[in-house]
Scaffold this motif. Structure first.
Motif, PDB file in Angstrom:
ATOM      1  N   LYS A  16      -2.081 -20.946  -1.662  1.00 43.83           N
ATOM      2  CA  LYS A  16      -1.991 -20.399  -0.309  1.00 43.83           C
ATOM      3  C   LYS A  16      -3.368 -20.192   0.301  1.00 43.83           C
ATOM      4  O   LYS A  16      -3.515 -20.168   1.510  1.00 43.83           O
ATOM      5  CB  LYS A  16      -1.235 -19.070  -0.315  1.00 43.83           C
ATOM      6  CG  LYS A  16       0.240 -19.223  -0.575  1.00 43.83           C
ATOM      7  CD  LYS A  16       0.911 -17.866  -0.568  1.00 43.83           C
ATOM      8  CE  LYS A  16       2.388 -18.023  -0.836  1.00 43.83           C
ATOM      9  NZ  LYS A  16       3.090 -16.741  -0.815  1.00 43.83           N
ATOM     10  N   ALA A  19      -7.676 -24.925   0.760  1.00 48.79           N
ATOM     11  CA  ALA A  19      -7.455 -26.097   1.612  1.00 48.79           C
ATOM     12  C   ALA A  19      -8.205 -27.258   0.976  1.00 48.79           C
ATOM     13  O   ALA A  19      -9.320 -27.098   0.478  1.00 48.79           O
ATOM     14  CB  ALA A  19      -7.963 -25.845   3.019  1.00 48.79           C
ATOM     15  N   ASN A  37      -0.394 -30.698  10.609  1.00 47.03           N
ATOM     16  CA  ASN A  37       0.332 -29.488  10.226  1.00 47.03           C
ATOM     17  C   ASN A  37       1.080 -29.650   8.904  1.00 47.03           C
ATOM     18  O   ASN A  37       1.890 -28.816   8.544  1.00 47.03           O
ATOM     19  CB  ASN A  37       1.316 -29.128  11.345  1.00 47.03           C
ATOM     20  CG  ASN A  37       2.188 -27.957  11.009  1.00 47.03           C
ATOM     21  OD1 ASN A  37       1.731 -26.954  10.491  1.00 47.03           O
ATOM     22  ND2 ASN A  37       3.470 -28.084  11.280  1.00 47.03           N
ATOM     23  N   GLY A  40       2.742 -26.977   6.766  1.00 49.94           N
ATOM     24  CA  GLY A  40       2.420 -25.748   7.484  1.00 49.94           C
ATOM     25  C   GLY A  40       3.615 -25.180   8.207  1.00 49.94           C
ATOM     26  O   GLY A  40       4.723 -25.142   7.680  1.00 49.94           O
ATOM     27  N   ARG A  92      -6.463 -31.551   8.956  1.00 51.74           N
ATOM     28  CA  ARG A  92      -5.336 -31.038   8.155  1.00 51.74           C
ATOM     29  C   ARG A  92      -5.806 -29.897   7.258  1.00 51.74           C
ATOM     30  O   ARG A  92      -5.164 -28.854   7.174  1.00 51.74           O
ATOM     31  CB  ARG A  92      -4.748 -32.159   7.314  1.00 51.74           C
ATOM     32  CG  ARG A  92      -3.566 -31.742   6.475  1.00 51.74           C
ATOM     33  CD  ARG A  92      -3.102 -32.862   5.580  1.00 51.74           C
ATOM     34  NE  ARG A  92      -2.445 -33.911   6.345  1.00 51.74           N
ATOM     35  CZ  ARG A  92      -2.180 -35.117   5.862  1.00 51.74           C
ATOM     36  NH1 ARG A  92      -2.518 -35.426   4.623  1.00 51.74           N
ATOM     37  NH2 ARG A  92      -1.582 -36.023   6.613  1.00 51.74           N
ATOM     38  N   LYS A  96      -5.000 -25.253   7.991  1.00 52.91           N
ATOM     39  CA  LYS A  96      -4.365 -24.286   7.095  1.00 52.91           C
ATOM     40  C   LYS A  96      -4.944 -22.893   7.335  1.00 52.91           C
ATOM     41  O   LYS A  96      -6.156 -22.721   7.428  1.00 52.91           O
ATOM     42  CB  LYS A  96      -4.572 -24.720   5.651  1.00 52.91           C
ATOM     43  CG  LYS A  96      -3.729 -23.965   4.676  1.00 52.91           C
ATOM     44  CD  LYS A  96      -3.759 -24.623   3.310  1.00 52.91           C
ATOM     45  CE  LYS A  96      -2.901 -23.837   2.357  1.00 52.91           C
ATOM     46  NZ  LYS A  96      -2.928 -24.383   1.031  1.00 52.91           N
ATOM     47  N   THR A  99      -7.304 -19.332   4.530  1.00 53.41           N
ATOM     48  CA  THR A  99      -8.000 -20.091   3.495  1.00 53.41           C
ATOM     49  C   THR A  99      -9.336 -19.423   3.159  1.00 53.41           C
ATOM     50  O   THR A  99     -10.101 -19.106   4.053  1.00 53.41           O
ATOM     51  CB  THR A  99      -8.259 -21.523   3.997  1.00 53.41           C
ATOM     52  OG1 THR A  99      -7.006 -22.131   4.269  1.00 53.41           O
ATOM     53  CG2 THR A  99      -9.002 -22.341   2.985  1.00 53.41           C
TER      54      THR A  99
END
Length: 162
Positions: A16, A19, A37, A40, A92, A96, A99
């Protein structure tokens, strides 16, 4: 192991907050927004998309596309150049949220020098809240970072520290 009071798999907890921008980007036959995404939100957050695409220097590309962020990407990304695919992969990773560790594998290998410098400046601007691991063979960009390690023959060695 507990996280916020809940028992959990440690990998799930770490994932979680991590990235990853791989060297070889995988795409799905879907829109540019949904490819950024990936994994996501159900519906992409427009503000985060804007920030991620700006970070990855995708604004001019998006303006040129007939459908902007709603442009379809082929499964293999073949309707984009290598540098464009690489920047979509960076977006991408940057999209996120929450992070604190970003890992980039050869993030500038398909980019021209100006775009590479722009991306490296953006990576440096992430600040101390985010740890960045940059994997590269391009020794010319290493001076930008405060710790440089060399991995050789399964050994990790600290080469320099600022």
């Amino acid at each position: 192991l507990k996280y916020k009071g809940y028992a959990s798999n440690p990998f799930v907890i770490y994932w979680k907050h991590l990235a990853y921008g791989p060297q070889d980007i995988r795409f799905f036959n879907d829109t540019l927004a949904n490819n950024i995404n990936l994994l996501g939100d159900h519906k992409p957050d427009k503000y985060r998309l804007l920030k991620a695409t700006e970070f990855a220097s995708l604004q001019k590309l998006i303006e040129r596309l007939d459908h902007g962020l709603d442009q379809q990407i082929h499964d293999d990304g073949s309707n984009f150049s290598g540098g464009e695919r690489q920047r979509i992969g960076l977006a991408r990773a940057l999209y996120k949220k929450d992070t604190n560790l970003m890992i980039f594998d050869e993030p500038t290998s398909a980019l021209d020098r100006n775009t590479s410098d722009y991306i490296l400046d953006k990576i440096k601007s992430l600040g101390s809240d985010v740890a960045v691991v940059l994997i590269t063979h391009d020794k010319s960009i290493l001076h930008e970072f405060n710790k440089i390690y060399k991995l050789e023959a399964a050994r990790l060695e600290l080469v320099s520290r600022k």
